[in-house]
Design an enzyme around this catalytic site. Structure first.
Site, PDB file in Angstrom:
ATOM      1  N   ASP A  51       0.841  -1.209   0.000  1.00  0.00           N
ATOM      2  CA  ASP A  51       0.000   0.000   0.000  1.00  0.00           C
ATOM      3  C   ASP A  51       0.875   1.258   0.000  1.00  0.00           C
ATOM      4  O   ASP A  51       0.371   2.378  -0.101  1.00  0.00           O
ATOM      5  CB  ASP A  51      -1.021  -0.007   1.144  1.00  0.00           C
ATOM      6  CG  ASP A  51      -0.380  -0.058   2.518  1.00  0.00           C
ATOM      7  OD1 ASP A  51       0.861  -0.094   2.608  1.00  0.00           O
ATOM      8  OD2 ASP A  51      -1.132  -0.050   3.521  1.00  0.00           O
ATOM      9  N   SER A  52       2.207   1.062   0.057  1.00  0.00           N
ATOM     10  CA  SER A  52       3.141   2.188  -0.135  1.00  0.00           C
ATOM     11  C   SER A  52       2.923   2.844  -1.490  1.00  0.00           C
ATOM     12  O   SER A  52       3.344   3.981  -1.712  1.00  0.00           O
ATOM     13  CB  SER A  52       4.587   1.701  -0.004  1.00  0.00           C
ATOM     14  OG  SER A  52       4.816   0.587  -0.840  1.00  0.00           O
ATOM     15  N   ASP A  90      -0.983  -6.540  -0.136  1.00  0.00           N
ATOM     16  CA  ASP A  90      -0.984  -5.790   1.124  1.00  0.00           C
ATOM     17  C   ASP A  90      -2.408  -5.316   1.424  1.00  0.00           C
ATOM     18  O   ASP A  90      -2.954  -4.487   0.697  1.00  0.00           O
ATOM     19  CB  ASP A  90      -0.061  -4.569   0.947  1.00  0.00           C
ATOM     20  CG  ASP A  90       0.464  -4.056   2.262  1.00  0.00           C
ATOM     21  OD1 ASP A  90       0.210  -4.675   3.296  1.00  0.00           O
ATOM     22  OD2 ASP A  90       1.163  -3.011   2.232  1.00  0.00           O
ATOM     23  N   LYS A 119      -0.931  -9.644   3.236  1.00  0.00           N
ATOM     24  CA  LYS A 119      -0.161  -9.147   4.384  1.00  0.00           C
ATOM     25  C   LYS A 119      -1.057  -8.264   5.239  1.00  0.00           C
ATOM     26  O   LYS A 119      -1.844  -7.467   4.706  1.00  0.00           O
ATOM     27  CB  LYS A 119       1.072  -8.337   3.918  1.00  0.00           C
ATOM     28  CG  LYS A 119       1.873  -7.768   5.089  1.00  0.00           C
ATOM     29  CD  LYS A 119       3.199  -7.188   4.648  1.00  0.00           C
ATOM     30  CE  LYS A 119       3.096  -5.804   4.054  1.00  0.00           C
ATOM     31  NZ  LYS A 119       2.588  -4.773   4.989  1.00  0.00           N
ATOM     32  N   GLU A 121      -1.046  -5.805   8.880  1.00  0.00           N
ATOM     33  CA  GLU A 121      -0.281  -5.150   9.953  1.00  0.00           C
ATOM     34  C   GLU A 121      -0.961  -5.402  11.304  1.00  0.00           C
ATOM     35  O   GLU A 121      -2.182  -5.385  11.382  1.00  0.00           O
ATOM     36  CB  GLU A 121      -0.207  -3.630   9.706  1.00  0.00           C
ATOM     37  CG  GLU A 121       0.601  -3.264   8.482  1.00  0.00           C
ATOM     38  CD  GLU A 121       0.754  -1.749   8.283  1.00  0.00           C
ATOM     39  OE1 GLU A 121       0.444  -0.967   9.208  1.00  0.00           O
ATOM     40  OE2 GLU A 121       1.182  -1.348   7.181  1.00  0.00           O
ATOM     41  N   GLU A 188       9.391  -4.300  10.604  1.00  0.00           N
ATOM     42  CA  GLU A 188       9.725  -2.974  10.069  1.00  0.00           C
ATOM     43  C   GLU A 188      10.163  -2.022  11.171  1.00  0.00           C
ATOM     44  O   GLU A 188       9.585  -1.999  12.275  1.00  0.00           O
ATOM     45  CB  GLU A 188       8.513  -2.381   9.326  1.00  0.00           C
ATOM     46  CG  GLU A 188       8.816  -0.972   8.799  1.00  0.00           C
ATOM     47  CD  GLU A 188       7.865  -0.458   7.739  1.00  0.00           C
ATOM     48  OE1 GLU A 188       6.886  -1.142   7.381  1.00  0.00           O
ATOM     49  OE2 GLU A 188       8.122   0.673   7.249  1.00  0.00           O
TER      50      GLU A 188
HETATM   51  O1  KIV Z   1       3.503  -1.099   1.684  1.00  0.00           O
HETATM   52  C1  KIV Z   1       4.673  -1.505   1.707  1.00  0.00           C
HETATM   53  O2  KIV Z   1       5.455  -1.294   0.778  1.00  0.00           O
HETATM   54  C2  KIV Z   1       5.099  -2.254   2.890  1.00  0.00           C
HETATM   55  C3  KIV Z   1       6.551  -2.481   3.059  1.00  0.00           C
HETATM   56  C4  KIV Z   1       7.145  -1.246   3.628  1.00  0.00           C
HETATM   57  C5  KIV Z   1       6.858  -3.678   3.881  1.00  0.00           C
HETATM   58  O3  KIV Z   1       4.295  -2.629   3.692  1.00  0.00           O
END
Ligand code: KIV
Length: 270
Positions: A51-52, A90, A119, A121, A188
């Site tokens: 989600d970056s 993500d 993924k 969090e 992280e």
């Molecule tokens: O969104 C992302 O790119 C991430 C990484 C920083 C692990 O969660």
């Protein structure tokens, strides 16, 4: 010519990743589209559609406004481009608030994309939700330590694992998520000592970002590592390419050649 470690020749699965713990460091990068995913195919074991992308590609200040629809669209593109790496989706902020919602969204990921895992969090408080997902056949990568989706609640990005109590809390989180069925864990933004202790405590692989050289693998955001994202550079980011400079140089040359009518020349004309 520089010599690199061998490219990846076979499709990577969750079993490949599990078997790498303690044997060979795992490489992971983010990707958001087919063009770059194709370039990364065979170069790394894992691709994270992170989600970056909300920050590096959509220009937002944080990751929080990324949506399921957006993430699905980008993941479909990545899956079109890369065939060998294990592709991880993500889950965006707000998409796993309850077990039912998380499962419905994860099922959507599996039915609308070829991603092999999702993924999430969160620490031990997410363990029941992770268990619910894994019991229904969803492969889960956990993500603890600095969690970008908590940036507004935490008032910024803070490195964790600075004292013994915090390290023990992180180890408890990690063990709870592993017991719930997560097959890998992103660590992280934490002190190297914390990452080392968590990695030693777990039987599943850890993948670090800003967590030192002690985890079972590393992940970087591709636009950071190739120097395209210039808004800020965290200490842990190593730039393997000055991408933005290279683009500006190339565009400067293009501008010069168009203005001087050197382009298109005979070779590039019909
Ligand atoms: O969104 C992302 O790119 C991430 C990484 C920083 C692990 O969660």
């Amino acid at each position: 010519m520089s010599i690199h470690t061998p490219r990846i020749e076979k499709r990577v699965t969750v079993n490949t990743i599990a078997a790498m713990k303690g044997k060979e460091p795992i490489t992971m990068v983010t990707a958001y589209d087919a063009l770059f995913a194709q370039l990364f195919d065979g170069e790394v074991e894992m691709i994270l559609v992170g989600d970056s992308l909300n920050m590096s590609f959509l220009g937002k200040a944080d990751t929080l406004s990324a949506t399921m629809d957006q993430m699905i669209y980008h993941t479909q593109a990545v899956c079109n481009g890369a065939k060998l790496p294990l592709i991880v989706f993500d889950m965006p902020f707000g998409s796993y608030l309850s077990e039912e919602q998380a499962l419905a969204n994860a099922v959507r990921v599996y039915s609308e994309t070829d991603a092999q895992a999702i993924k999430i969090e969160g620490g031990a408080e997410r363990a029941p939700l992770v268990r619910h997902l894994t019991h229904h056949g969803i492969a889960v990568v956990a993500h603890i330590g600095l969690m970008p989706q908590s940036v507004r609640a935490e008032g910024g990005y803070h490195i964790v694992g600075k004292d013994e109590a915090d390290i023990e809390r992180l180890i408890d989180d990690a063990l709870a998520l592993q017991a719930a069925g997560a097959f890998a864990m992103v660590l992280e933004g934490m002190k190297t000592e914390a990452a080392r202790r968590i990695t030693e405590a777990l039987t599943i692989p850890t993948i670090g970002i800003g967590a030192g050289n002690v985890t079972d693998g590393q992940v970087l955001v591709w636009s950071d590592m190739f120097g395209f994202f210039e808004t800020f550079k965290p200490k842990f980011v190593k730039r393997y390419l000055n991408g933005a400079d290279r683009i500006r140089e190339a565009l400067g040359q293009y501008r010069d050649e168009v203005k001087s009518r050197a382009f298109p020349d005979e070779e590039h004309s019909y």
